[in-house]
Write a protein that holds these residues in place. Sequence first.
Motif, PDB file in Angstrom:
ATOM      1  N   ASN A  53       0.825  -1.206   0.000  1.00  0.00           N
ATOM      2  CA  ASN A  53       0.000   0.000   0.000  1.00  0.00           C
ATOM      3  C   ASN A  53       0.860   1.257   0.000  1.00  0.00           C
ATOM      4  O   ASN A  53       0.543   2.236  -0.681  1.00  0.00           O
ATOM      5  CB  ASN A  53      -0.935   0.003   1.212  1.00  0.00           C
ATOM      6  N   ALA A  56       2.060   1.838  -3.395  1.00  0.00           N
ATOM      7  CA  ALA A  56       0.980   2.382  -4.222  1.00  0.00           C
ATOM      8  C   ALA A  56       0.807   3.875  -3.969  1.00  0.00           C
ATOM      9  O   ALA A  56       0.559   4.649  -4.904  1.00  0.00           O
ATOM     10  CB  ALA A  56      -0.324   1.637  -3.931  1.00  0.00           C
ATOM     11  N   LEU A  57       0.954   4.297  -2.711  1.00  0.00           N
ATOM     12  CA  LEU A  57       0.876   5.721  -2.386  1.00  0.00           C
ATOM     13  C   LEU A  57       1.990   6.507  -3.068  1.00  0.00           C
ATOM     14  O   LEU A  57       1.773   7.596  -3.603  1.00  0.00           O
ATOM     15  CB  LEU A  57       0.956   5.919  -0.868  1.00  0.00           C
ATOM     16  N   GLN A  59       3.478   5.703  -5.816  1.00  0.00           N
ATOM     17  CA  GLN A  59       3.193   5.743  -7.246  1.00  0.00           C
ATOM     18  C   GLN A  59       2.122   6.787  -7.562  1.00  0.00           C
ATOM     19  O   GLN A  59       2.211   7.505  -8.567  1.00  0.00           O
ATOM     20  CB  GLN A  59       2.749   4.363  -7.729  1.00  0.00           C
ATOM     21  N   GLN A  60       1.118   6.885  -6.706  1.00  0.00           N
ATOM     22  CA  GLN A  60       0.072   7.879  -6.924  1.00  0.00           C
ATOM     23  C   GLN A  60       0.587   9.303  -6.739  1.00  0.00           C
ATOM     24  O   GLN A  60       0.098  10.237  -7.376  1.00  0.00           O
ATOM     25  CB  GLN A  60      -1.093   7.613  -5.966  1.00  0.00           C
ATOM     26  N   ALA A  61       1.571   9.461  -5.864  1.00  0.00           N
ATOM     27  CA  ALA A  61       2.130  10.793  -5.603  1.00  0.00           C
ATOM     28  C   ALA A  61       3.191  11.185  -6.618  1.00  0.00           C
ATOM     29  O   ALA A  61       3.591  12.352  -6.668  1.00  0.00           O
ATOM     30  CB  ALA A  61       2.729  10.838  -4.196  1.00  0.00           C
ATOM     31  N   HIS A 246       3.113   9.563 -17.710  1.00  0.00           N
ATOM     32  CA  HIS A 246       1.739   9.087 -17.542  1.00  0.00           C
ATOM     33  C   HIS A 246       1.287   8.283 -18.757  1.00  0.00           C
ATOM     34  O   HIS A 246       0.691   7.206 -18.624  1.00  0.00           O
ATOM     35  CB  HIS A 246       0.812  10.283 -17.334  1.00  0.00           C
ATOM     36  N   GLN A 250       0.378   4.391 -18.380  1.00  0.00           N
ATOM     37  CA  GLN A 250      -1.026   4.018 -18.519  1.00  0.00           C
ATOM     38  C   GLN A 250      -1.371   3.514 -19.918  1.00  0.00           C
ATOM     39  O   GLN A 250      -2.365   2.809 -20.093  1.00  0.00           O
ATOM     40  CB  GLN A 250      -1.917   5.220 -18.188  1.00  0.00           C
ATOM     41  N   ASP A 257      -7.057  13.937 -17.407  1.00  0.00           N
ATOM     42  CA  ASP A 257      -5.709  13.754 -16.877  1.00  0.00           C
ATOM     43  C   ASP A 257      -5.018  15.105 -16.666  1.00  0.00           C
ATOM     44  O   ASP A 257      -5.009  15.965 -17.552  1.00  0.00           O
ATOM     45  CB  ASP A 257      -4.865  12.910 -17.838  1.00  0.00           C
ATOM     46  N   GLN A 294      -0.961  13.151  -0.825  1.00  0.00           N
ATOM     47  CA  GLN A 294      -1.540  11.889  -1.269  1.00  0.00           C
ATOM     48  C   GLN A 294      -2.008  11.049  -0.093  1.00  0.00           C
ATOM     49  O   GLN A 294      -3.046  10.381  -0.154  1.00  0.00           O
ATOM     50  CB  GLN A 294      -0.526  11.107  -2.103  1.00  0.00           C
ATOM     51  N   SER A 298      -5.743   9.724   0.408  1.00  0.00           N
ATOM     52  CA  SER A 298      -5.988   8.289   0.598  1.00  0.00           C
ATOM     53  C   SER A 298      -6.607   8.015   1.963  1.00  0.00           C
ATOM     54  O   SER A 298      -7.454   7.128   2.103  1.00  0.00           O
ATOM     55  CB  SER A 298      -4.674   7.517   0.449  1.00  0.00           C
ATOM     56  N   THR A 310     -13.197  15.337  -2.591  1.00  0.00           N
ATOM     57  CA  THR A 310     -11.783  15.411  -2.937  1.00  0.00           C
ATOM     58  C   THR A 310     -11.359  16.822  -3.332  1.00  0.00           C
ATOM     59  O   THR A 310     -10.338  17.338  -2.861  1.00  0.00           O
ATOM     60  CB  THR A 310     -11.460  14.435  -4.086  1.00  0.00           C
TER      61      THR A 310
END
Length: 345
Positions: A53, A56-57, A59-61, A246, A250, A257, A294, A298, A310
């Motif tokens: 997890n 994953a954080l 990667q999202q940030a 990105h 993706q 985006d 992030q 989350s 959000t």
Amino acid sequence: MTSTEASPRLAGSGTPKAKRGFRLPVETGVVIVLAILVGLLGWLQRPFVEPANLMALLQQAALPGIVAVGMVFVLAIREIDLSVGAVFHLAAIVAALLMTAGIDPWLSALAGVVLGAAIGVVNGALALALRVPVIAVTLGTWWAIDGLSLVIGKGQGVAPAPVSDSNVFHVLSGKAFGTFPASVVIFILLALGLQLVLHRTRFGYRVQATGSNPEAAAHAGIATGKVRLTVLAVMGAIAGFAGIIHLGAQGSVVPADGNGFVLLAIAAALFGGTRLSGGHGSAIGAAIGALLVQVVLSGMALVGVDAAWTSCAVGSLLVLALAADWLGRIWRGRRAERRQAGQRG
């Protein structure tokens, strides 16, 4: 000796040598807040602190964090670039369309980065020519670029088919050592590299001098206009580069985006110790600030807050970052006054 020259200190003079007090790194505050928040969320939900997890954080940030470390340079010269999210999207759209047209994917990716840098140059040139703040120029170019993206992308997502003889998608969607996503690796390396550029190079010194006191910097021989132009070109290139990452990770780009990246980037930079008043910045702090933002977003999902909140949360984080910057200015001002009073005493 002229009256403007400082007289040399005589041996045994009564003027004591100023003591250098211990100062914590500017990133200390955001690191402490991040650690407390992660610990609290981990206490509420044990899976939150599991390695998968946390990765994953990261990667999202990564993508908003890459934009944030570039925004550090813009804030350091007392400017704000509102167009970075639109540049992110346009660079990805153009690269995707070039790939779809049969252009080599690596050349297409390079074209996206160059396009971002070119937009940054246009932003800087307009600001210098019109003698207005960059925020005013980029308010207009933001909308223009966003509209251009919708026109050339026809308001739809673009998903170029991977080319067999090119590994651009494989590289950007892969993992280093089978664990770290490419976007995370690039994010970390870019933050470290730009930190060195800002604090260990002549260009970084000129950036901070321009933001600290533009008039004094100009009198010292620094071409402040060139510095501003270069910073905005770098910001545009970084935003375009983030768009390419990105796209590669993706495999497609859709109209939404990049939305909100500018607010996330500014908030992350301010949380990380970069001053809105200019003259100082921390790319590492901005990277940590992006991770903090992030974690907050989350954490909201973790405790069951509706996703509709959000945007409200992002805006609130930006206001909180501005308040923290304001409090920091007051604290630094009072500390400077106490230091001067102590020297006079």
